[in-house]
Design a protein around this motif. Structure first.
Motif, PDB file in Angstrom:
ATOM      1  N   GLY B  18       0.816  -1.207   0.000  1.00 45.94           N
ATOM      2  CA  GLY B  18       0.000   0.000   0.000  1.00 45.94           C
ATOM      3  C   GLY B  18       0.849   1.256   0.000  1.00 45.94           C
ATOM      4  N   ASN B  19       1.879   1.281   0.856  1.00 45.01           N
ATOM      5  CA  ASN B  19       2.636   2.505   1.031  1.00 45.01           C
ATOM      6  C   ASN B  19       3.342   2.956  -0.231  1.00 45.01           C
ATOM      7  N   THR B  20       4.084   2.040  -0.876  1.00 47.40           N
ATOM      8  CA  THR B  20       4.868   2.456  -2.031  1.00 47.40           C
ATOM      9  C   THR B  20       3.944   2.969  -3.129  1.00 47.40           C
ATOM     10  N   SER B  21       2.894   2.211  -3.428  1.00 41.57           N
ATOM     11  CA  SER B  21       2.080   2.634  -4.548  1.00 41.57           C
ATOM     12  C   SER B  21       1.201   3.825  -4.192  1.00 41.57           C
ATOM     13  N   SER B  22       0.694   3.850  -2.942  1.00 37.16           N
ATOM     14  CA  SER B  22      -0.208   4.956  -2.631  1.00 37.16           C
ATOM     15  C   SER B  22       0.556   6.277  -2.567  1.00 37.16           C
TER      16      SER B  22
END
Lengths: 183, 127
Positions: B18-22
């Motif tokens: 979630g973190n990298t893409s968001s």
């Protein structure tokens, strides 16, 4: 003033980690808490979906189902709060003791200057135990509370201990709003 | 025991992927946000960063008095409003109205702003 203010920020970072660490030891890592938490999260999401799907329908069966689920969720929430409560009390006592120690260290000392004059009822906090009538003087307790407000919640969120949005939306605590109250 | 590992796995994966893409999507206009919580997280952390940045600017200027507090509330809410309504073009109703998005993380951001404003202001202008 730099040293005092940075010391206070450092103290609140330490106490936030200490508080979260203790809560983790006593609550978060227990199987009971984790089971309840996943259960509440699942139920809240399910309830939210169901409410969205049948929000305006007057179907009695659906209404009953929703009410039953709300009841179950409420019970689980109550259990969750009770599991948390005991350790919260213990930590509360420990922190009150710590706070009074820091309070006596910084007693009567102006730790910072406020760029604004606080409202009347906040002056009691921001000017606590300080001499003089200059209400832009800031006491230890005021800065400490502000630091804790921002640091503790961010740490909780970073570590993943903050309650989920779905659960808090459904009113997840013993003292929170009842489910559906703000609908 | 099984529930424990399951939740850990779930949390772990949702965080890493979630973190990298968001974060990547947060800087691209009109991104898709299938998970509502992801977008709310972006709003939350953007707010925290904004609070600290505004605190530094207000202290350096220096802004004083209630005008500083008022300006903070306006700029903070305004920037976030412009971000989600003009840059990301999300449907506010999906998140329970513009108000839900505008108040997401506001208090924490306000506390962070006050701390930076007070500390830098008193450090720079008072001994």
């Amino acid at each position: 003033m730099w040293t005092d203010t940075f010391l206070i920020v450092f103290i609140s970072i330490c106490t936030a980690f200490l508080g979260e660490g203790l809560t983790w030891l006593m609550v978060y890592r227990t199987d009971k808490y984790q089971k309840l938490k996943t259960e509440v999260e699942k139920q809240s999401k399910r309830l939210e979906k169901r409410k969205e799907a049948h929000g305006d329908s007057l179907d009695k069966q659906h209404k009953k189902k929703i009410e039953r689920e709300e009841e179950r969720l409420k019970n689980n929430n109550r259990d969750l709060s009770l599991v948390k409560m005991k350790s919260m009390f213990a930590i509360g006592f420990a922190f009150t003791a710590l706070l009074s120690m820091f309070n006596s260290i910084f007693d009567g000392r102006v730790v910072a200057k406020l760029p604004f004059v606080p409202l009347g009822w906040i002056q009691g906090l921001s000017h606590r135990n300080l001499p003089g009538d200059d209400y832009t003087d800031c006491s230890f307790i005021f800065l400490y509370i502000l630091c804790t407000m921002s640091i503790r919640q961010n740490i909780q969120k970073l570590l993943g201990f903050a309650p989920s949005r779905a659960a808090s939306k459904q009113g997840n605590s013993l003292f929170g709003p009842a489910p559906g109250q703000f609908k | 025991m099984t529930t424990k590992t399951k939740t850990l796995e779930r949390n772990g994966t949702s965080k890493t992927t979630g973190n990298t893409s968001s974060w990547h999507r947060a800087f691209i206009a009109n991104s898709e946000w299938p998970d509502k919580d992801e977008f709310l997280d972006v709003i939350y952390w953007a707010r925290q960063a904004l609070g600290i940045i505004l605190g530094v600017i207000w202290a350096l200027l220096p802004l004083k008095g209630f005008i500083g507090l008022l300006l903070f509330a306006l700029v903070n809410a305004g920037v976030i409003y412009l971000y989600f309504s003009n840059f990301q073009n999300v449907d506010e109703e999906e998140y329970g109205g513009a108000w839900e998005l505008t108040k997401e993380g506001f208090m924490t951001s306000f506390a962070g702003f006050l701390v930076t404003w007070i500390i830098i202001y008193s450090g720079l202008y008072y001994e």
